[in-house]
Every structure is written in structure tokens, then in C-alpha cells.
Write a protein that holds these residues in place. Structure first.
Motif, PDB file in Angstrom:
ATOM      1  N   ASP A  57      29.932  20.757  98.216  1.00 19.64           N
ATOM      2  CA  ASP A  57      30.816  20.271  99.009  1.00 19.64           C
ATOM      3  C   ASP A  57      32.735  20.595  98.782  1.00 19.64           C
ATOM      4  N   PHE A  58      31.840  20.901 100.384  1.00 15.66           N
ATOM      5  CA  PHE A  58      33.215  21.497 100.781  1.00 15.66           C
ATOM      6  C   PHE A  58      34.492  20.661 101.576  1.00 15.66           C
ATOM      7  N   VAL A  59      35.764  20.724 100.401  1.00 14.81           N
ATOM      8  CA  VAL A  59      36.960  19.975 101.172  1.00 14.81           C
ATOM      9  C   VAL A  59      38.108  20.635 101.802  1.00 14.81           C
ATOM     10  N   GLN A  60      37.897  21.867 102.123  1.00 17.11           N
ATOM     11  CA  GLN A  60      38.993  22.446 102.551  1.00 17.11           C
ATOM     12  C   GLN A  60      38.630  23.545 103.320  1.00 17.11           C
ATOM     13  N   ASP A  61      39.088  23.171 105.466  1.00 13.42           N
ATOM     14  CA  ASP A  61      38.436  24.517 106.216  1.00 13.42           C
ATOM     15  C   ASP A  61      40.373  25.147 106.304  1.00 13.42           C
ATOM     16  N   ASN A  62      39.532  26.758 106.342  1.00 16.31           N
ATOM     17  CA  ASN A  62      40.844  27.662 106.784  1.00 16.31           C
ATOM     18  C   ASN A  62      40.626  27.893 107.810  1.00 16.31           C
ATOM     19  N   GLN A  63      41.406  29.372 108.815  1.00 17.51           N
ATOM     20  CA  GLN A  63      40.674  29.678 109.876  1.00 17.51           C
ATOM     21  C   GLN A  63      42.200  30.510 110.241  1.00 17.51           C
ATOM     22  N   ALA A 115      40.030  27.026  87.057  1.00 13.88           N
ATOM     23  CA  ALA A 115      39.927  25.917  87.822  1.00 13.88           C
ATOM     24  C   ALA A 115      40.034  25.817  89.298  1.00 13.88           C
ATOM     25  N   PHE A 116      40.479  26.812  89.383  1.00 13.15           N
ATOM     26  CA  PHE A 116      40.552  26.934  90.914  1.00 13.15           C
ATOM     27  C   PHE A 116      39.924  27.767  91.680  1.00 13.15           C
ATOM     28  N   ALA A 117      38.983  28.121  91.252  1.00  9.95           N
ATOM     29  CA  ALA A 117      38.038  28.812  92.093  1.00  9.95           C
ATOM     30  C   ALA A 117      37.729  28.216  93.216  1.00  9.95           C
ATOM     31  N   GLN A 118      37.401  29.898  94.529  1.00 10.74           N
ATOM     32  CA  GLN A 118      36.660  28.746  95.616  1.00 10.74           C
ATOM     33  C   GLN A 118      34.998  29.376  95.505  1.00 10.74           C
ATOM     34  N   ALA A 119      34.129  29.005  96.048  1.00 12.15           N
ATOM     35  CA  ALA A 119      33.203  28.826  96.914  1.00 12.15           C
ATOM     36  C   ALA A 119      33.326  28.715  98.150  1.00 12.15           C
ATOM     37  N   LYS A 120      32.922  29.334  99.726  1.00 11.28           N
ATOM     38  CA  LYS A 120      33.077  29.456 100.677  1.00 11.28           C
ATOM     39  C   LYS A 120      31.967  29.736 101.156  1.00 11.28           C
ATOM     40  N   LEU A 121      32.255  29.289 102.796  1.00  8.13           N
ATOM     41  CA  LEU A 121      31.491  29.298 103.664  1.00  8.13           C
ATOM     42  C   LEU A 121      31.914  29.960 105.206  1.00  8.13           C
ATOM     43  N   LEU A 148      37.343  43.209 107.814  1.00  8.07           N
ATOM     44  CA  LEU A 148      37.908  43.487 108.506  1.00  8.07           C
ATOM     45  C   LEU A 148      37.796  43.278 109.793  1.00  8.07           C
ATOM     46  N   VAL A 149      38.786  43.707 110.333  1.00  6.50           N
ATOM     47  CA  VAL A 149      38.451  42.280 111.783  1.00  6.50           C
ATOM     48  C   VAL A 149      38.610  44.091 112.757  1.00  6.50           C
ATOM     49  N   LEU A 150      37.024  43.791 113.777  1.00  7.16           N
ATOM     50  CA  LEU A 150      36.032  44.837 114.342  1.00  7.16           C
ATOM     51  C   LEU A 150      36.727  45.067 115.886  1.00  7.16           C
ATOM     52  N   GLU A 151      37.143  43.308 116.421  1.00  5.43           N
ATOM     53  CA  GLU A 151      37.306  43.248 117.747  1.00  5.43           C
ATOM     54  C   GLU A 151      38.605  42.273 117.465  1.00  5.43           C
ATOM     55  N   ASN A 152      39.865  42.854 118.393  1.00  4.02           N
ATOM     56  CA  ASN A 152      41.288  42.268 118.861  1.00  4.02           C
ATOM     57  C   ASN A 152      40.912  40.493 119.802  1.00  4.02           C
ATOM     58  N   ASP A 153      41.606  40.149 118.884  1.00  3.98           N
ATOM     59  CA  ASP A 153      41.631  38.338 119.185  1.00  3.98           C
ATOM     60  C   ASP A 153      40.134  38.154 118.276  1.00  3.98           C
ATOM     61  N   THR A 154      40.024  38.291 117.336  1.00  2.00           N
ATOM     62  CA  THR A 154      39.125  37.954 116.812  1.00  2.00           C
ATOM     63  C   THR A 154      39.451  36.274 116.082  1.00  2.00           C
ATOM     64  N   ILE A 155      39.135  35.362 115.663  1.00  2.00           N
ATOM     65  CA  ILE A 155      38.988  33.864 114.795  1.00  2.00           C
ATOM     66  C   ILE A 155      37.973  34.298 113.729  1.00  2.00           C
ATOM     67  N   PHE A 156      38.206  33.852 111.908  1.00  2.00           N
ATOM     68  CA  PHE A 156      37.661  33.324 111.485  1.00  2.00           C
ATOM     69  C   PHE A 156      37.690  32.423 110.912  1.00  2.00           C
ATOM     70  N   THR A 157      37.358  31.770 110.875  1.00  2.00           N
ATOM     71  CA  THR A 157      37.395  30.703 109.292  1.00  2.00           C
ATOM     72  C   THR A 157      36.167  30.871 108.487  1.00  2.00           C
ATOM     73  N   TYR A 158      36.885  29.839 107.264  1.00  2.00           N
ATOM     74  CA  TYR A 158      35.884  29.384 106.159  1.00  2.00           C
ATOM     75  C   TYR A 158      35.901  28.390 105.643  1.00  2.00           C
ATOM     76  N   LYS A 159      35.158  27.425 105.146  1.00  2.00           N
ATOM     77  CA  LYS A 159      35.244  26.293 104.368  1.00  2.00           C
ATOM     78  C   LYS A 159      34.932  26.454 102.685  1.00  2.00           C
ATOM     79  N   CYS A 160      35.728  26.138 102.483  1.00  2.00           N
ATOM     80  CA  CYS A 160      36.273  26.329 101.099  1.00  2.00           C
ATOM     81  C   CYS A 160      35.724  24.733  99.890  1.00  2.00           C
TER      82      CYS A 160
END
Length: 181
Positions: free
Chosen positions: A44-50, A67-73, A122-134
Motif C-alpha cells: 500500500d503506497f502512501v507517499q510519492d516522491n519526485q 519501523a520506517f523501512a520503505q518498499a519503493k516502486l 545515477l543520472v545518465l541524461e540531463n534534466d532527468t525526472i525520477f519518481t518513486y512511490k513508498c
């Protein structure tokens, strides 16, 4: 979506089915029911980060303790990264092993990283946008990490250290052995 196990226990690559036409494309980035049916994992994802980063930025290897360990997508919205995760679960058959995959805005692959893993990219291209659910909320007191160039882990980032852009905080993370051996 196609879900494929990685060599690390409980860690999966998710490949969406992409529908393209003259208007552009569409894909379902996550379906909890399908994910649970194919992996047996309830999440159950509760937080999105970018984040947005320039080429050469290395973020990680980070994790949350206890207790604050996170699974991520994790996935890339724009650009390309080399994504790396490390199994830090003592007792796991893949403890101390790492896995890396290129994630980009063309294939739209994602990586599911379970709780008990360190993660970095590691970012391989400029202006990369990375997102993840926790699946758990961030807690600064539970934040930890492992230095990116740890000799025990021996991660090949594919870029010379001299070309990496790393925060001072990440440059001072501890060694794997000091945390787990």
C-alpha cells in the motif's frame, strides 16, 4: 503489465504494456491487484516522491531503518538512470548482493524494491525526472545509507568517480561492513 523477478529475492522489474497511436501513448503504471497476483506481495503506497537531476548526479545508496523501512516502486518520467538496489536484509539468501537496471522514458520499465534494501541511482541524461512511490512515510531519524563506492559491494556505476556529482552527505555515508558485518 509484465512482472519479472530480478536475481534479488522479492525485487521485481515491471514492464507496462504501452499503447501508442498518432496522439501519443498510454500505459497503466501500476495495478495493485495485478502486482499482488503475480508476486504474492501486498503493498500500500502512501507517499510519492519526485526529483529532477542533471547528468552525472548520483543519489544514494539510501534506506530507512526499523519501523520506517520503505518498499519503493521507482521509475523515470523523463530521461534515463542506472538504478541500483542492494539487499541489506540479514538472513536473506541474497543479502549483500546488488542489482542494477537502466530505467528510461522510452521503455517505461519500473523497479519494485522491497523493504530492507538500500537504493540509489545515477543520472545518465540531463534534466532527468525520477519518481518513486513508498509504502511508508519518510522519517529523518530513521534515514541511513551506504557509500556508493563501497568495495565490498563493488557496484559498477559505469562512469568514472571523477565525473559523478554527489552531495556531501552521500559522500560521507558509511561502509557496508561497518553496518552489517
Amino acid at each position: 503489465m509484465t512482472i519479472t523477478p530480478t536475481p534479488l529475492k522479492d525485487c521485481y522489474i515491471i514492464q507496462p504494456q504501452i499503447f501508442e497511436d498518432e496522439r501519443g501513448y498510454f500505459f497503466e503504471s501500476f495495478n495493485q491487484r495485478d502486482f499482488e497476483e503475480q508476486t504474492g506481495i501486498r503493498v500500500d503506497f502512501v507517499q510519492d516522491n519526485q526529483s529532477q537531476s542533471s547528468k552525472g548526479v548520483l543519489r544514494g545508496l539510501h534506506f530507512q531503518k526499523g519501523a520506517f523501512a520503505q518498499a519503493k516502486l521507482v521509475r523515470v518520467v523523463k530521461g534515463k538512470v542506472l538504478d541500483v538496489c542492494v539487499d541489506i536484509r540479514k538472513g536473506s539468501p541474497t543479502f549483500g548482493q546488488h542489482f542494477s537496471v537502466v530505467l528510461d522514458d522510452i521503455e517505461h520499465k519500473q523497479l519494485y524494491i522491497p523493504r530492507g534494501f538500500a537504493h540509489g541511482f545515477l543520472v545518465l541524461e540531463n534534466d532527468t525526472i525520477f519518481t518513486y512511490k513508498c509504502d511508508n512515510y519518510y522519517n529523518s531519524a530513521s534515514e541511513s545509507g551506504i557509500i556508493f563506492n563501497d568495495r565490498t559491494l563493488n557496484i559498477d556505476w559505469g562512469m568514472p568517480d571523477s565525473q559523478l556529482i554527489i552531495s556531501e552527505k552521500d559522500q560521507n555515508l558509511p561502509l557496508f561492513d561497518t553496518l552489517y558485518m
